[in-house]
Structures are given as structure tokens and as C-alpha cells.
Design a protein around this motif. Structure first.
Motif, short mmCIF file in Angstrom:
data_model
loop_
_atom_site.label_atom_id
_atom_site.label_comp_id
_atom_site.label_asym_id
_atom_site.label_seq_id
_atom_site.Cartn_x
_atom_site.Cartn_y
_atom_site.Cartn_z
N GLY A 1 0.78 -1.22 0.00
CA GLY A 1 0.00 0.00 0.00
C GLY A 1 0.81 1.27 0.00
N SER A 2 2.13 1.14 0.12
CA SER A 2 2.98 2.33 0.08
C SER A 2 4.35 1.92 -0.41
N ARG A 3 5.10 2.89 -0.90
CA ARG A 3 6.45 2.60 -1.35
C ARG A 3 7.43 2.77 -0.21
N LEU A 4 8.17 1.71 0.04
CA LEU A 4 9.11 1.71 1.16
C LEU A 4 10.29 2.63 0.89
N ASP A 5 10.58 2.92 -0.38
CA ASP A 5 11.71 3.80 -0.67
C ASP A 5 11.41 5.26 -0.39
N TYR A 6 10.19 5.57 0.04
CA TYR A 6 9.88 6.92 0.50
C TYR A 6 10.45 7.16 1.91
N PHE A 7 10.90 6.07 2.55
CA PHE A 7 11.29 6.14 3.96
C PHE A 7 12.72 5.68 4.18
N SER A 8 13.33 6.21 5.22
CA SER A 8 14.54 5.60 5.75
C SER A 8 14.09 4.40 6.58
N VAL A 9 14.75 3.27 6.36
CA VAL A 9 14.32 2.03 7.01
C VAL A 9 15.44 1.50 7.89
N ALA A 10 15.07 1.14 9.09
CA ALA A 10 16.05 0.71 10.08
C ALA A 10 15.70 -0.67 10.63
N ARG B 1 15.83 -2.24 23.75
CA ARG B 1 15.93 -2.28 22.29
C ARG B 1 17.10 -1.40 21.84
N GLU B 2 17.81 -1.86 20.82
CA GLU B 2 18.99 -1.14 20.32
C GLU B 2 18.98 -1.13 18.80
N GLY B 3 19.60 -0.10 18.25
CA GLY B 3 19.69 0.02 16.81
C GLY B 3 20.71 -0.93 16.22
N VAL B 4 20.44 -1.42 15.02
CA VAL B 4 21.34 -2.34 14.33
C VAL B 4 21.89 -1.71 13.05
N ALA B 5 20.99 -1.28 12.16
CA ALA B 5 21.40 -0.72 10.88
C ALA B 5 20.28 0.12 10.32
N VAL B 6 20.64 1.09 9.48
CA VAL B 6 19.64 1.94 8.84
C VAL B 6 20.14 2.33 7.46
N TYR C 1 20.17 8.66 13.50
CA TYR C 1 21.24 7.71 13.77
C TYR C 1 22.26 8.38 14.67
N PHE C 2 23.16 7.55 15.20
CA PHE C 2 24.28 8.07 15.98
C PHE C 2 25.49 7.26 15.57
N ASN C 3 26.57 7.92 15.26
CA ASN C 3 27.77 7.22 14.81
C ASN C 3 28.20 6.16 15.81
N GLY C 4 28.38 4.96 15.30
CA GLY C 4 28.80 3.86 16.15
C GLY C 4 27.65 3.08 16.76
N ARG C 5 26.48 3.69 16.78
CA ARG C 5 25.31 3.02 17.36
C ARG C 5 24.26 2.69 16.32
N GLY C 6 24.43 3.18 15.09
CA GLY C 6 23.42 2.94 14.07
C GLY C 6 22.17 3.77 14.32
N PRO C 7 21.00 3.25 13.98
CA PRO C 7 19.77 4.03 14.14
C PRO C 7 19.42 4.25 15.61
N VAL C 8 18.82 5.39 15.88
CA VAL C 8 18.34 5.68 17.24
C VAL C 8 16.89 6.11 17.17
N GLU C 9 16.13 5.75 18.16
CA GLU C 9 14.69 6.08 18.19
C GLU C 9 14.51 7.56 18.47
N PRO C 10 13.37 8.12 18.05
CA PRO C 10 12.16 7.45 17.61
C PRO C 10 12.09 7.24 16.10
N TYR C 11 11.44 6.16 15.69
CA TYR C 11 11.01 5.92 14.34
C TYR C 11 9.50 5.76 14.37
N GLU C 12 8.83 6.25 13.36
CA GLU C 12 7.37 6.37 13.43
C GLU C 12 6.66 5.04 13.23
N TYR C 13 7.13 4.24 12.30
CA TYR C 13 6.41 3.02 11.94
C TYR C 13 7.25 1.79 12.32
N TRP C 14 6.55 0.77 12.84
CA TRP C 14 7.23 -0.43 13.34
C TRP C 14 6.52 -1.70 12.87
#
Length: 127
Positions: free
Chosen positions: A26-35, A45-50, A104-117
Motif C-alpha cells: 500500500g505504500s512505497r518503502l523507498d519513501y522512507f529511511s528504514v532501520a 531495544r537497540e539500533g542495528v542498521a539503517v 542515527y548516531f555514529n557507532g550506534r546505528g539508528p536511534v529512536e524514535p522511528y514512526e512506523y514499526w
């Protein structure tokens, strides 16, 4: 409302590999940064990659650099997390998240908040 669905989790032996997928309809995922985030048992919970929505810039947490690879296939409307050389400490529930803002934060990858899960997928690394 963007609905994310993860798949690909499971049980794997140390040193093994898994590929997680995150997709939506229903939506294009490339409109978003995905983590990708993860929550180990009993831990926060911790960030892995974005991956950035526009230029594809990628950030990883130091714990997975050189072992995990995030990528996107816009034709399939899917973001992947290829996980190699898995360790027991990679055991966690893995979540896909998306936002039109890259956080994101250098060395930690993505950091919250992210809107959609997404709902999460279990990855267990054990012999």
C-alpha cells in the motif's frame, strides 16, 4: 498508515547466517529511511542498521559491522538484513522500522524514535 512486516527469523547455530526481510503493502518503502532494531532478552531495544531513503547511506552499530549488511530492493518494495557469522549475543527480537527522517548516531546505528514499526521476528543463535 505504513504497515511493516518482517520475516526470515529462526534458529541458527553460531557462525551461521540468516536473511531478514521487511516489506509493506500500500505504500512505497523507498519513501522512507528504514532501520533494523533488536531487543535481546531482558535488555533494552537497540539500533542495528539503517539505510537512508534518498541516497542509500548506511549506518551500522559497531557490534555488527563487517557481519551484517542492510540493503533495499525497490522493485520488491523490501529491505533486507543479511546476517553472517552470527553469535549467541545476536539473539533477539528483530524489528523493522521506518520514518521519513533519518535518525542515527555514529557507532550506534539508528536511534529512536522511528514512526512506523513491524511486529518483530525472533532470531535465536544457539548450538
Amino acid at each position: 498508515q505504513l504497515q511493516l512486516v518482517e520475516s526470515g527469523g529462526g534458529l541458527v547455530q553460531p557462525g551461521g547466517s540468516l536473511r531478514l526481510s521487511c516489506t509493506t503493502s500500500g505504500s512505497r518503502l523507498d519513501y522512507f529511511s528504514v532501520a533494523w532494531f533488536r531487543q535481546p532478552p531482558g535488555k533494552e531495544r537497540e539500533g542495528v542498521a539503517v539505510i537512508h531513503r534518498s541516497d542509500g547511506t548506511i549506518y551500522y552499530t559497531n557490534a555488527v559491522k563487517g557481519r551484517f549488511t542492510i540493503s533495499r530492493d525497490n522493485a520488491k518494495n523490501t529491505v533486507y538484513l543479511q546476517m553472517n557469522s552470527l553469535k549467541p549475543e545476536d539473539t533477539a527480537i528483530y524489528y523493522c522500522a521506518a520514518d521519513d527522517v533519518l535518525r542515527y548516531f555514529n557507532g550506534r546505528g539508528p536511534v529512536e524514535p522511528y514512526e512506523y514499526w513491524g511486529q518483530g521476528t525472533q532470531v535465536t543463535v544457539s548450538s
